[in-house]
Design an enzyme around this catalytic site. Structure first.
Site, PDB file in Angstrom:
ATOM      1  N   HIS A 192       0.826  -1.215   0.000  1.00  0.00           N
ATOM      2  CA  HIS A 192       0.000   0.000   0.000  1.00  0.00           C
ATOM      3  C   HIS A 192       0.852   1.253   0.000  1.00  0.00           C
ATOM      4  O   HIS A 192       0.434   2.297  -0.484  1.00  0.00           O
ATOM      5  CB  HIS A 192      -1.007  -0.055   1.150  1.00  0.00           C
ATOM      6  CG  HIS A 192      -2.045  -1.109   0.917  1.00  0.00           C
ATOM      7  ND1 HIS A 192      -1.956  -2.359   1.444  1.00  0.00           N
ATOM      8  CD2 HIS A 192      -3.135  -1.087   0.114  1.00  0.00           C
ATOM      9  CE1 HIS A 192      -2.978  -3.083   1.009  1.00  0.00           C
ATOM     10  NE2 HIS A 192      -3.702  -2.339   0.203  1.00  0.00           N
ATOM     11  N   GLU A 434     -10.084 -11.511  -4.951  1.00  0.00           N
ATOM     12  CA  GLU A 434      -8.698 -11.336  -4.503  1.00  0.00           C
ATOM     13  C   GLU A 434      -8.140 -12.611  -3.897  1.00  0.00           C
ATOM     14  O   GLU A 434      -6.977 -12.657  -3.510  1.00  0.00           O
ATOM     15  CB  GLU A 434      -8.604 -10.260  -3.415  1.00  0.00           C
ATOM     16  CG  GLU A 434      -9.253  -8.959  -3.753  1.00  0.00           C
ATOM     17  CD  GLU A 434      -8.962  -7.899  -2.713  1.00  0.00           C
ATOM     18  OE1 GLU A 434      -7.925  -7.254  -2.817  1.00  0.00           O
ATOM     19  OE2 GLU A 434      -9.800  -7.717  -1.803  1.00  0.00           O
ATOM     20  N   ASP A 458      -3.670  -8.679  -4.371  1.00  0.00           N
ATOM     21  CA  ASP A 458      -3.851  -9.749  -3.394  1.00  0.00           C
ATOM     22  C   ASP A 458      -4.002 -11.109  -4.067  1.00  0.00           C
ATOM     23  O   ASP A 458      -3.462 -12.102  -3.589  1.00  0.00           O
ATOM     24  CB  ASP A 458      -5.075  -9.463  -2.513  1.00  0.00           C
ATOM     25  CG  ASP A 458      -4.714  -8.523  -1.371  1.00  0.00           C
ATOM     26  OD1 ASP A 458      -3.641  -8.726  -0.776  1.00  0.00           O
ATOM     27  OD2 ASP A 458      -5.474  -7.589  -1.098  1.00  0.00           O
ATOM     28  N   CYS A 505      -9.192  -3.931 -10.774  1.00  0.00           N
ATOM     29  CA  CYS A 505      -8.702  -2.721 -10.097  1.00  0.00           C
ATOM     30  C   CYS A 505      -7.350  -2.953  -9.426  1.00  0.00           C
ATOM     31  O   CYS A 505      -6.827  -2.069  -8.759  1.00  0.00           O
ATOM     32  CB  CYS A 505      -9.728  -2.207  -9.094  1.00  0.00           C
ATOM     33  SG  CYS A 505     -10.066  -3.377  -7.770  1.00  0.00           S
TER      34      CYS A 505
HETATM   35  C1  PEP Z   1      -5.804  -5.607  -4.868  1.00  0.00           C
HETATM   36  O1  PEP Z   1      -5.578  -6.403  -3.960  1.00  0.00           O
HETATM   37  O2  PEP Z   1      -5.485  -5.798  -6.060  1.00  0.00           O
HETATM   38  C2  PEP Z   1      -6.491  -4.346  -4.584  1.00  0.00           C
HETATM   39  C3  PEP Z   1      -6.883  -3.540  -5.542  1.00  0.00           C
HETATM   40  O3  PEP Z   1      -6.660  -4.017  -3.270  1.00  0.00           O
HETATM   41  P1  PEP Z   1      -5.469  -3.440  -2.369  1.00  0.00           P
HETATM   42  O4  PEP Z   1      -4.288  -3.183  -3.259  1.00  0.00           O
HETATM   43  O5  PEP Z   1      -5.974  -2.200  -1.719  1.00  0.00           O
HETATM   44  O6  PEP Z   1      -5.229  -4.540  -1.403  1.00  0.00           O
HETATM   45 MG    MG Z   2      -6.519  -6.109  -2.021  1.00  0.00          MG
END
Ligand code: PEP
Ligand code: MG
Length: 585
Positions: A192, A434, A458, A505
């Site tokens: 993140h 995910e 994920d 995403c």
């Molecule tokens: C992901 O896991 O691809 C996602 C978009 O969520 P995050 O990166 O916030 O875990």
């Molecule tokens: Mg994620």
């Protein structure tokens, strides 16, 4: 001059003076004569006072900025630590009884305190441990003649921040301090922290071994966030070369942004939906400016980080309303809380377990704390009266979990209706794919929700059992692994079978190298860091879907990620030399 290699986590080139965060002060054992004890105790008292005065000065500056109340309180806590009885009394005892120099006495005391903290598992205390380290190292710097700022928000404008680890909140603070970029010894490219760096357009290199020993504050650094390199003490020739590359990249970005209003349509006339991932309200106008037609992922948990208290329902409602208003009629997909893992708020304690990524995080935590979940859902359903939106549940691993989340949504809507509070109970609800289990049952999940959105960050970590934050297993993290391609195919098929839309995403959606593979898989809806939209759009507008499908068929017939990567990277570099990162110079 020396070149260190790490992993490229946020593209671009930063050139600046290093600002080392939280570095441990080097202290050597030193004994003193019995007659020197009083003077040494005196020196310790003066250093305590000086450190407190420095913290008070920073606090005063913060007091002038109304929005930084949390930081003000953190500094208050730091100042209190300076009078902590263990720190003060134990240090005095070391000086008096063991005849040690003040700095060696402080170092021993700090190590003892840290050892106690280290035995406590709770993430709240883990954070207090780094607070103590921060205060202690500043105290040591004062004892050893000369303090060095170590907080992210004190990093000088235009500097390059260097740290062992950075939290997502640290990265946000560094961005606000207007650093040129940053690099860390730990971390992963889909952490993140890296997501925040990309959102802010700051070059970031992770997993740089040896950084802590080789870099000191004041040294000139070049961060190459596109190639994953850090150059220490560059010579004139290297500086010139990298400045030229940065100019080329800026020019390229300007050129790509010029297509902002052009439609994202392939050469054979297929419309592709390009949306933005955002974490903070400030990103929305930037995203719209860069051509986002919607927000495909709003990471709401960022409202919970960097503060000691929980946001109230009204605050969350106002936040969502502000987001919808600034989208001017474009849709937002709000993802419900994805706390836990590496996103730890100060306001609630999330049991970390032995493996936080597989523990009580995300939707699991929301179901474990229905009070928090309901508050967020009430805020979102109320905001839905203002503009088009969807609700997205993160880390769903099965239909039962989806039903439990939907049941709480229904209860919340009933409650709002009973209270006569304006809301919209028809908001579409979707599932993030995910986990490998969600990918395998995507049709069953699609049957019971309105849309799917694939979170590859994920999904890849769980499918390949490679922690996205751990630099030691970063080599396993391959979006083009045959298992990942098969999983993605299955999700697209599952959604299509049920006639439900599917988006992506995860970061894979915004990487130009993967654009053809994803188009070939049948994906038509991409959500990404806003700065990636122009480059992906440029590729789409020059793509015949037949070519993308042919590339995918070739990839699906291969057995290893190495073969697939070689084929895809070669083809994309040849076809789109300016769009893929390596085209920078
Ligand atoms: C992901 O896991 O691809 C996602 C978009 O969520 P995050 O990166 O916030 O875990
Ligand atoms: Mg994620």
């Amino acid at each position: 001059m020396e070149r260190l290699t790490g992993v490229a986590a946020s593209p671009g080139i930063a050139i600046g003076v290093a600002h080392v965060l939280g570095s441990r002060v080097d202290v050597h054992e030193r004994r003193i004569a019995a007659e020197a004890v009083e003077a040494e105790l005196q020196r310790f008292e003066i250093a305590l006072r000086t450190t407190d005065e420095q913290l008070a000065r920073i606090q005063q500056q913060i007091a002038l900025r109304e929005s930084d109340e949390h930081q003000y309180r953190v500094l208050e806590a730091h100042r209190l630590m300076l009078s902590d009885v263990h720190l003060v009394e134990q240090t005095r005892r070391h000086i008096r009884d063991d005849h040690t120099a003040a700095e060696w006495a402080v170092r021993q005391t700090l190590d003892q305190i840290q050892a106690v903290f280290a035995r406590i598992e709770d993430p709240y205390f883990r954070d207090r441990r780094s607070d103590f380290a921060y205060v202690g190292e500043n105290l040591l710097r004062n004892l050893m003649g000369g303090a060095d700022a170590a907080e992210p928000d004190e990093a000088p404008r235009g500097s390059v921040a260097v740290a062992h680890e950075l939290s997502p909140a640290d990265a946000a603070q560094l961005g606000r301090a207007e650093v040129a970029g940053f690099c860390t010894e730990g971390g992963g490219r889909t952490s993140h922290t890296a997501i925040i760096a990309r959102a802010m357009g700051l070059p970031y290199v992770v997993g740089v071994e040896g950084l802590g020993h080789k870099v000191w504050s004041g040294m000139t650094l070049i961060i190459d966030g596109s190639r994953g390199e850090v150059i220490l003490d560059p010579d004139e020739e290297a500086l010139g070369r990298y400045r030229a590359r940065a100019d080329v990249a800026r020019e390229r970005a300007r050129h790509l942004e010029a297509t902002r209003d052009a439609p994202a349509v392939t050469l054979d006339g297929v419309q592709i939906h390009l949306a933005a991932n955002v974490e903070m309200l400030e990103e929305i106008p930037i995203a719209v400016d860069l051509g986002a037609v919607s927000v495909g992922l709003f990471r709401t948990e960022f409202l919970y980080l960097e503060r000691p208290d929980l946001p109230s329902e009204d605050e969350q409602h106002l936040h969502a309303v502000a987001a919808l208003k600034s989208m001017q009629g474009r849709r937002i997909t709000f993802r419900t809380l994805d706390l836990g893992g590496d996103k730890l708020p100060a306001s609630v304690r999330i049991p970390s377990g032995t493996n936080p990524a597989m523990g009580l995080r995300s939707i699991r935590y929301s179901l474990h704390r229905p009070d928090l979940f309901r508050t967020q859902l009430r805020a979102l359903y109320r905001a839905a009266a203002v503009g088009p939106m969807q609700i997205l549940f993160p880390l769903i691993s099965g239909v039962a979990e989806l039903r439990a989340a939907k049941k709480i949504c229904a209860d919340v809507c009933d409650e709002l209706a009973r209270e006569g509070v304006p809301h919209d109970s028809k908001v579409p609800v979707g599932v993030m794919v995910e986990t490998p289990s969600a990918a395998l049952i995507s049709d069953l999940l699609a049957a019971e929700c309105d849309f799917l959105s694939i979170g590859t960050n994920d999904l890849i970590q769980y499918a390949l059992a490679a922690d996205r934050d751990d630099e030691h297993v970063g080599y396993l993290y391959h979006p083009l692994h045959p298992a990942i391609l098969r999983a993605l195919k299955q999700v697209v098929l599952g959604a299509n079978k049920m006639g439900k839309p599917v988006a992506m995403c995860g970061d894979m959606a915004g990487d130009p190298m993967f654009a053809w593979v994803l188009l070939g898989l049948g994906l038509r809806n991409f959500s990404m860091a806003p700065r990636q939209i122009p480059v992906i759009k440029s590729i789409i507008r020059a793509t015949d879907l037949f070519d993308a499908e042919r590339m995918l068929a070739q990839a699906m017939a291969m057995s290893t990620e190495t073969e697939i990567e070689a084929m895809v990277y070669r083809a994309m570099r040849e076809r789109f030399p300016t769009e893929v990162n390596e085209g920078e110079g």
